[in-house]
Design a protein around this motif. Structure first.
Motif, short mmCIF file in Angstrom:
data_model
loop_
_atom_site.label_atom_id
_atom_site.label_comp_id
_atom_site.label_asym_id
_atom_site.label_seq_id
_atom_site.Cartn_x
_atom_site.Cartn_y
_atom_site.Cartn_z
N ASN A 128 -39.86 -3.37 -9.27
CA ASN A 128 -39.77 -3.55 -10.72
C ASN A 128 -40.74 -2.61 -11.44
N LYS A 129 -40.72 -2.66 -12.75
CA LYS A 129 -41.70 -1.94 -13.55
C LYS A 129 -43.09 -2.49 -13.25
N ILE A 130 -44.12 -1.74 -13.59
CA ILE A 130 -45.50 -2.14 -13.32
C ILE A 130 -45.95 -3.19 -14.34
N TYR A 131 -46.66 -4.20 -13.83
CA TYR A 131 -47.25 -5.22 -14.69
C TYR A 131 -48.63 -4.72 -15.10
N ASP B 101 -49.95 4.65 -18.72
CA ASP B 101 -49.83 6.11 -18.79
C ASP B 101 -48.64 6.50 -17.92
N SER B 102 -47.48 6.56 -18.55
CA SER B 102 -46.25 6.78 -17.80
C SER B 102 -46.21 8.16 -17.14
N SER B 103 -47.04 9.09 -17.61
CA SER B 103 -47.06 10.40 -16.99
C SER B 103 -47.80 10.38 -15.65
N THR B 104 -48.59 9.31 -15.41
CA THR B 104 -49.35 9.20 -14.17
C THR B 104 -48.59 8.42 -13.12
N VAL B 105 -48.16 7.21 -13.46
CA VAL B 105 -47.44 6.38 -12.49
C VAL B 105 -46.57 5.36 -13.22
N THR B 106 -45.42 5.08 -12.66
CA THR B 106 -44.51 4.04 -13.15
C THR B 106 -43.92 3.33 -11.95
N GLY B 107 -43.22 2.24 -12.21
CA GLY B 107 -42.53 1.57 -11.12
C GLY B 107 -41.49 2.47 -10.47
N ALA C 140 -35.36 -1.42 -9.97
CA ALA C 140 -34.75 -2.25 -11.01
C ALA C 140 -35.85 -2.57 -12.01
N LYS C 141 -35.88 -1.84 -13.09
CA LYS C 141 -36.98 -1.96 -14.06
C LYS C 141 -37.13 -3.38 -14.59
N GLU C 142 -36.02 -3.99 -15.03
CA GLU C 142 -36.07 -5.31 -15.64
C GLU C 142 -35.63 -6.39 -14.66
N MET D 97 -43.46 -6.33 -7.70
CA MET D 97 -43.96 -5.85 -9.00
C MET D 97 -45.42 -5.49 -8.84
N SER D 98 -45.73 -4.21 -8.97
CA SER D 98 -47.12 -3.79 -8.82
C SER D 98 -47.94 -4.24 -10.02
N HIS D 99 -49.21 -4.50 -9.77
CA HIS D 99 -50.11 -5.03 -10.79
C HIS D 99 -51.19 -4.02 -11.14
N THR D 100 -51.18 -3.55 -12.33
CA THR D 100 -52.05 -2.57 -12.98
C THR D 100 -51.69 -1.13 -12.59
N TYR D 101 -51.76 -0.27 -13.61
CA TYR D 101 -51.44 1.15 -13.43
C TYR D 101 -52.53 1.84 -12.62
N THR D 102 -53.78 1.48 -12.86
CA THR D 102 -54.87 2.14 -12.14
C THR D 102 -54.81 1.86 -10.65
#
Length: 318
Positions: A237-240, A248-254, A271-273, A210-215
């Protein structure tokens, strides 16, 4: 340990500092590498007169930061450790067998029960710190080398640092080792998983990340994507997110991270969840592994995906 996030470490006034690495990170606060490096230099310059900086000679960022600090504070004692160091704290790697990695610090033969070359480097840093503390107390450090060596061999790891959180067997009677690790930077992920591959050479390694922070994820997307080479299977997983940033889902997501990881790794699943991830991993662990010693399952990241490991462990409890 102190944290560089938002310059929190500037609230401390240490007598000695261990500098393990300096890399681009916390991009929401330090947009460039120079920004975070300058913060480390400022922290080092808070050392008292003739203070000591124990730095990793194997890390480019740490070495460059030490050079910059020395230009500002020539009175500081700069003490290198690692493979590229000379003298008492030069590190030489040996074999890995019997659940131990063997190495030398200077001329002292040492061993650790925890995997990864980065942990041997950390051991050399701790050895150097103890050496300097003993010297400052007017004692001969060499008289304590056996105690230092024994202390390292007794060390079994810290919380969320290659921490073994459970053991089980699958329906074929194969062993499963459950590990949780806080690694959340590409370098930490890569070196930690490489350590597991060396340490658990006859196991199939599955990692849930699980990646931590969008930036951070956006700034180091390709580095993250290419950091899982030592694993046999990767579940992302989805980003924490962080309280100080907006998603900002247009920039990066899990999902985007998983798609990029597929360019470098043949077996990546998104697996998002957590519930979905746990189901996928439980199913995989209950397959007959072609690895002689079974499986290692690792939850990795600074978020709360350790819950995936807890869910899976529950599934294997008799």
């Amino acid at each position: 340990p102190t944290c560089e996030s938002q310059r929190h470490f500037m609230s401390f006034f240490p007598q000695k500092i261990i500098l393990t690495s300096v890399e681009s990170d916390q991009q929401d606060y330090y947009p460039t590498f120079a920004d975070i490096q300058n913060a480390f230099v400022a922290s080092i310059c808070k050392l008292p007169e003739n203070g000591e900086l124990i730095f990793c000679a194997d890390d480019k960022g740490a070495c460059e930061t030490a050079v910059l600090a020395k230009k500002k504070r020539s009175d500081i004692n700069f003490i290198p450790y690692g493979e590229n160091a000379e003298g008492d704290f030069k590190l030489s790697f040996g074999k890995v067998e019997g659940g131990k990695q063997f190495f030398k610090i200077g001329k002292t033969e040492c061993a650790l029960h925890v995997p990864g070359k980065h942990n041997a480097r950390n051991a050399a840093a701790a050895f150097a710190l103890c050496f300097k503390l003993l010297q400052a107390a007017g004692k001969n450090p060499q008289e304590y080398f056996d105690k230092l060596k024994n202390g390292l061999e007794k060390f079994s790891g810290g919380k969320r640092r290659s921490e073994i959180v459970g053991r089980a067997k699958n329906k074929f009677g194969q062993d499963i080792i459950f590990i949780d690790d806080y690694g959340h930077h590409p370098t930490a992920i890569k070196t930690t998983l490489a350590g597991f591959r060396q340490f658990y050479k006859d196991h199939k390694i599955i990692v849930d990340f699980m990646s931590h922070t969008y930036t951070r994820t956006a700034a180091l997307l390709e580095e993250f994507a290419s950091s899982f080479e030592s694993a046999d299977m990767v579940v992302i997983n989805k980003i924490y997110g962080s309280a100080r940033e907006k998603a900002d889902s247009s920039t990066v997501t899990g999902k985007i991270l998983a798609e990029h990881a597929k360019k470098y790794h043949p077996n990546v699943v998104y697996a998002k969840e957590f519930e979905e991830a746990a189901q996928i991993i439980e199913s995989e662990l209950n397959k007959k592994s072609d690895a002689k010693d079974g499986y290692v399952f690792v939850t990795m990241g600074a978020g709360d995906n350790f819950k995936v490991g807890q869910m899976v462990i529950e599934k294997f409890k008799v």
